[in-house]
Design a protein around this motif. Structure first.
Motif, PDB file in Angstrom:
ATOM      1  N   ALA A 188       0.833  -1.202   0.000  1.00  0.00           N
ATOM      2  CA  ALA A 188       0.000   0.000   0.000  1.00  0.00           C
ATOM      3  C   ALA A 188       0.868   1.253   0.000  1.00  0.00           C
ATOM      4  N   GLN A 189       1.942   1.247   0.773  1.00  0.00           N
ATOM      5  CA  GLN A 189       2.836   2.399   0.789  1.00  0.00           C
ATOM      6  C   GLN A 189       3.554   2.550  -0.548  1.00  0.00           C
ATOM      7  N   THR A 190       3.914   1.436  -1.170  1.00  0.00           N
ATOM      8  CA  THR A 190       4.538   1.494  -2.497  1.00  0.00           C
ATOM      9  C   THR A 190       3.600   2.151  -3.497  1.00  0.00           C
ATOM     10  N   SER A 191       2.300   1.823  -3.425  1.00  0.00           N
ATOM     11  CA  SER A 191       1.311   2.372  -4.353  1.00  0.00           C
ATOM     12  C   SER A 191       0.728   3.699  -3.890  1.00  0.00           C
ATOM     13  N   ARG A 192       1.155   4.174  -2.715  1.00  0.00           N
ATOM     14  CA  ARG A 192       0.673   5.455  -2.145  1.00  0.00           C
ATOM     15  C   ARG A 192      -0.831   5.409  -1.895  1.00  0.00           C
ATOM     16  N   MET A 193      -1.263   4.307  -1.275  1.00  0.00           N
ATOM     17  CA  MET A 193      -2.670   4.120  -0.930  1.00  0.00           C
ATOM     18  C   MET A 193      -2.901   4.455   0.544  1.00  0.00           C
ATOM     19  N   HIS A 194      -4.145   4.717   0.887  1.00  0.00           N
ATOM     20  CA  HIS A 194      -4.562   4.781   2.280  1.00  0.00           C
ATOM     21  C   HIS A 194      -4.735   3.347   2.783  1.00  0.00           C
ATOM     22  N   TYR A 195      -4.139   3.041   3.933  1.00  0.00           N
ATOM     23  CA  TYR A 195      -4.162   1.667   4.449  1.00  0.00           C
ATOM     24  C   TYR A 195      -4.963   1.593   5.749  1.00  0.00           C
ATOM     25  N   TRP A 196      -5.924   0.678   5.777  1.00  0.00           N
ATOM     26  CA  TRP A 196      -6.726   0.397   6.965  1.00  0.00           C
ATOM     27  C   TRP A 196      -6.598  -1.090   7.275  1.00  0.00           C
ATOM     28  N   ALA A 197      -6.600  -1.444   8.558  1.00  0.00           N
ATOM     29  CA  ALA A 197      -6.501  -2.860   8.909  1.00  0.00           C
ATOM     30  C   ALA A 197      -7.131  -3.131  10.267  1.00  0.00           C
ATOM     31  N   ASP A 198      -7.756  -4.295  10.369  1.00  0.00           N
ATOM     32  CA  ASP A 198      -8.248  -4.808  11.644  1.00  0.00           C
ATOM     33  C   ASP A 198      -7.819  -6.264  11.770  1.00  0.00           C
ATOM     34  N   ALA A 199      -7.466  -6.654  12.996  1.00  0.00           N
ATOM     35  CA  ALA A 199      -7.195  -8.058  13.299  1.00  0.00           C
ATOM     36  C   ALA A 199      -8.442  -8.680  13.909  1.00  0.00           C
ATOM     37  N   HIS A 200      -8.684  -9.956  13.589  1.00  0.00           N
ATOM     38  CA  HIS A 200      -9.907 -10.632  13.994  1.00  0.00           C
ATOM     39  C   HIS A 200      -9.571 -11.947  14.706  1.00  0.00           C
ATOM     40  N   PRO A 201     -10.486 -12.472  15.520  1.00  0.00           N
ATOM     41  CA  PRO A 201     -10.184 -13.625  16.379  1.00  0.00           C
ATOM     42  C   PRO A 201      -9.781 -14.880  15.601  1.00  0.00           C
ATOM     43  N   SER A 202      -8.666 -15.459  16.031  1.00  0.00           N
ATOM     44  CA  SER A 202      -8.217 -16.749  15.505  1.00  0.00           C
ATOM     45  C   SER A 202      -8.635 -17.856  16.463  1.00  0.00           C
ATOM     46  N   HIS A 203      -8.805 -19.068  15.937  1.00  0.00           N
ATOM     47  CA  HIS A 203      -9.222 -20.204  16.752  1.00  0.00           C
ATOM     48  C   HIS A 203      -8.086 -21.226  16.812  1.00  0.00           C
ATOM     49  N   GLY A 204      -6.955 -20.775  17.308  1.00  0.00           N
ATOM     50  CA  GLY A 204      -5.778 -21.619  17.399  1.00  0.00           C
ATOM     51  C   GLY A 204      -4.532 -20.805  17.145  1.00  0.00           C
ATOM     52  N   THR A 205      -3.404 -21.468  17.118  1.00  0.00           N
ATOM     53  CA  THR A 205      -2.120 -20.806  16.899  1.00  0.00           C
ATOM     54  C   THR A 205      -1.409 -21.423  15.705  1.00  0.00           C
ATOM     55  N   PHE A 206      -0.427 -20.696  15.203  1.00  0.00           N
ATOM     56  CA  PHE A 206       0.349 -21.210  14.073  1.00  0.00           C
ATOM     57  C   PHE A 206       1.091 -22.487  14.487  1.00  0.00           C
ATOM     58  N   THR A 207       1.553 -22.540  15.726  1.00  0.00           N
ATOM     59  CA  THR A 207       2.259 -23.725  16.218  1.00  0.00           C
ATOM     60  C   THR A 207       1.355 -24.952  16.162  1.00  0.00           C
ATOM     61  N   GLN A 208       0.062 -24.771  16.468  1.00  0.00           N
ATOM     62  CA  GLN A 208      -0.885 -25.881  16.450  1.00  0.00           C
ATOM     63  C   GLN A 208      -1.268 -26.328  15.047  1.00  0.00           C
ATOM     64  N   TYR A 209      -1.599 -25.366  14.179  1.00  0.00           N
ATOM     65  CA  TYR A 209      -2.238 -25.683  12.903  1.00  0.00           C
ATOM     66  C   TYR A 209      -1.481 -25.200  11.664  1.00  0.00           C
ATOM     67  N   GLY A 210      -0.370 -24.498  11.860  1.00  0.00           N
ATOM     68  CA  GLY A 210       0.330 -23.963  10.704  1.00  0.00           C
ATOM     69  C   GLY A 210      -0.529 -22.973   9.944  1.00  0.00           C
ATOM     70  N   HIS A 211      -0.594 -23.128   8.636  1.00  0.00           N
ATOM     71  CA  HIS A 211      -1.376 -22.204   7.804  1.00  0.00           C
ATOM     72  C   HIS A 211      -2.878 -22.510   7.820  1.00  0.00           C
ATOM     73  N   GLN A 212      -3.291 -23.527   8.566  1.00  0.00           N
ATOM     74  CA  GLN A 212      -4.696 -23.940   8.564  1.00  0.00           C
ATOM     75  C   GLN A 212      -5.482 -23.401   9.762  1.00  0.00           C
ATOM     76  N   VAL A 213      -4.977 -22.414  10.474  1.00  0.00           N
ATOM     77  CA  VAL A 213      -5.683 -21.861  11.617  1.00  0.00           C
ATOM     78  C   VAL A 213      -6.978 -21.183  11.146  1.00  0.00           C
ATOM     79  N   PRO A 214      -8.155 -21.647  11.621  1.00  0.00           N
ATOM     80  CA  PRO A 214      -9.409 -20.971  11.248  1.00  0.00           C
ATOM     81  C   PRO A 214      -9.559 -19.661  12.016  1.00  0.00           C
ATOM     82  N   TRP A 215     -10.310 -18.756  11.447  1.00  0.00           N
ATOM     83  CA  TRP A 215     -10.531 -17.469  12.107  1.00  0.00           C
ATOM     84  C   TRP A 215     -11.887 -16.917  11.686  1.00  0.00           C
ATOM     85  N   THR A 216     -12.383 -15.959  12.458  1.00  0.00           N
ATOM     86  CA  THR A 216     -13.713 -15.399  12.227  1.00  0.00           C
ATOM     87  C   THR A 216     -13.634 -13.880  12.180  1.00  0.00           C
ATOM     88  N   VAL A 217     -14.197 -13.301  11.145  1.00  0.00           N
ATOM     89  CA  VAL A 217     -14.229 -11.846  11.034  1.00  0.00           C
ATOM     90  C   VAL A 217     -15.305 -11.290  11.960  1.00  0.00           C
TER      91      VAL A 217
END
Length: 374
Positions: free
Chosen positions: A325-354
């Motif tokens: 976004a900074q490279t393209s000179r965009m306005h950047y917005w972000a929110d983090a949302h609840p995960s149902h596990g950790t990377f250590t437990q599930y790797g890239h398969q951690v489910p999450w809910t917006v």
């Protein structure tokens, strides 16, 4: 492998050869104007906030030239006398993954190696080159940087077998390629003279050189658009990916539809179509993933709203979408949302809910900011 009257031999790899290094700066670090905003949700705290801060200077582009070294075709790490050279470690020489990469490269090396001599060789890939975003945002700009060297035309470009769709990006970027040699993933490659771009390493700051490459790709793609745009507000869906599964994407899509945001799946689109759709967008919403790499084609002052699993912002993953976004000179917005596990437990398969309530509130803020920005 000989071309234009030149030949080079295929010999067993020699690890006892002395390494000689040269570092050339192709483009210096340049000051960046503070033109756009960054807005982070409440789940971003402490050091994480600093990682997502605005950069005052761009990433310099540097070329490492190493003589008589060994290149691993999977990790893209460069070795001399069995030791990895620090500048070739994607995440940095002290990252916890380096020993594992090193061991795997040694296994490949013992299974056999080939060599190229008599020609300057350019590494055109990195550890994650098969990921669309890494290919577009790192490998293509790196190869474009090589093309600035007069010697590139007479050299050899090393590429994996990446397929026609990825190579189309090189065409859109207007890069005249030299002879291309495909690396064999099962064997290392001994190289007499290897050139390696700093752009192939981890994302550390916005790149001005990369921005120029993306602008060229936009110009080429827009000359022959493949799709008509029905809306300038898009949602980048990951329904075609199994990584980081979102538990309530259907509900999210319905919420976004009420705000005039239309879903699309980049993996089902041609590269030209993706470039055109993102260039036309004034607002891009989407979960962290390779599809958001397309924001490098967006217009300055457009907006990106990234949805991130909260386990992800505290992991080893860098703020890549923020840097795009900074490279393209965009306005950047972000929110983090609840995960149902950790990377250590599930790797890239951690489910999450917006969190739809948070998302609704954020969209209202973005729409108000959009009106103020015109």
């Amino acid at each position: 492998l000989g071309t234009q009257g030149r030949t080079h031999s295929l010999d067993p790899c020699r690890d006892d050869m002395n390494a000689i290094f040269e570092l050339r700066e192709i483009e210096p670090s340049l000051p960046l104007r503070d033109e756009t905003g960054i807005a982070l949700g409440t789940r971003f705290r402490g050091p994480v906030v600093r990682r997502y801060a605005r950069h005052g200077f761009s990433l310099p582009t540097q070329h490492f030239t190493a003589c008589r070294v060994v290149l691993d075709p999977v990790t893209a790490m460069v070795f001399h006398a069995g030791m990895p050279l620090p500048w070739s470690c994607f995440f940095g020489p002290h990252d916890s993954r380096v020993p594992g990469d090193w061991s795997a490269a040694e296994v490949r090396h013992r299974s056999g190696s080939r060599s190229i001599t008599g020609r300057r060789v350019y590494c055109g890939f990195n550890r994650h080159c098969r990921n669309y975003a890494h290919w577009i945002t790192q490998c293509v700009p790196a190869i474009a940087g090589y093309a600035l060297e007069p010697e590139f035309a007479d050299g050899i470009l090393l590429l994996p077998d990446i397929g026609a769709a990825y190579e189309e990006a090189l065409v859109l970027a207007g890069i005249m390629l030299p002879e291309v040699v495909r690396v064999d993933r099962d064997h290392t490659l001994a190289v007499e003279e290897l050139v390696y771009s700093s752009l192939l390493l981890h994302h550390f700051a916005p790149s001005v050189l990369a921005r120029r490459v993306f602008d060229r790709m936009v110009t080429a793609a827009m000359a022959q658009p493949e799709a008509t745009t029905t809306t300038d507000r898009i949602y980048v869906s990951r329904v075609d990916s199994t990584a980081r599964p979102m538990t309530n994407e259907d509900e999210l899509v319905r919420l976004l539809a009420r705000h005039g945001i239309e879903p699309l799946i980049p993996g089902t689109m041609s590269l030209r179509e993706q470039v055109c759709r993102f260039r036309a967008a004034s607002l891009v919403v989407g979960p962290h993933g390779a599809g958001l790499g397309n924001i490098v084609f967006c217009r300055p002052k457009s907006m990106i709203y990234e949805l991130i699993p909260d386990h992800w912002i505290n992991s080893f993953v860098g703020p890549s979408i923020n840097l795009f976004a900074q490279t393209s000179r965009m306005h950047y917005w972000a929110d983090a949302h609840p995960s149902h596990g950790t990377f250590t437990q599930y790797g890239h398969q951690v489910p999450w809910t917006v969190d739809l309530t948070v998302t609704e509130e954020r969209l209202t803020q973005i729409e108000a900011a959009h009106l103020r920005c015109g």
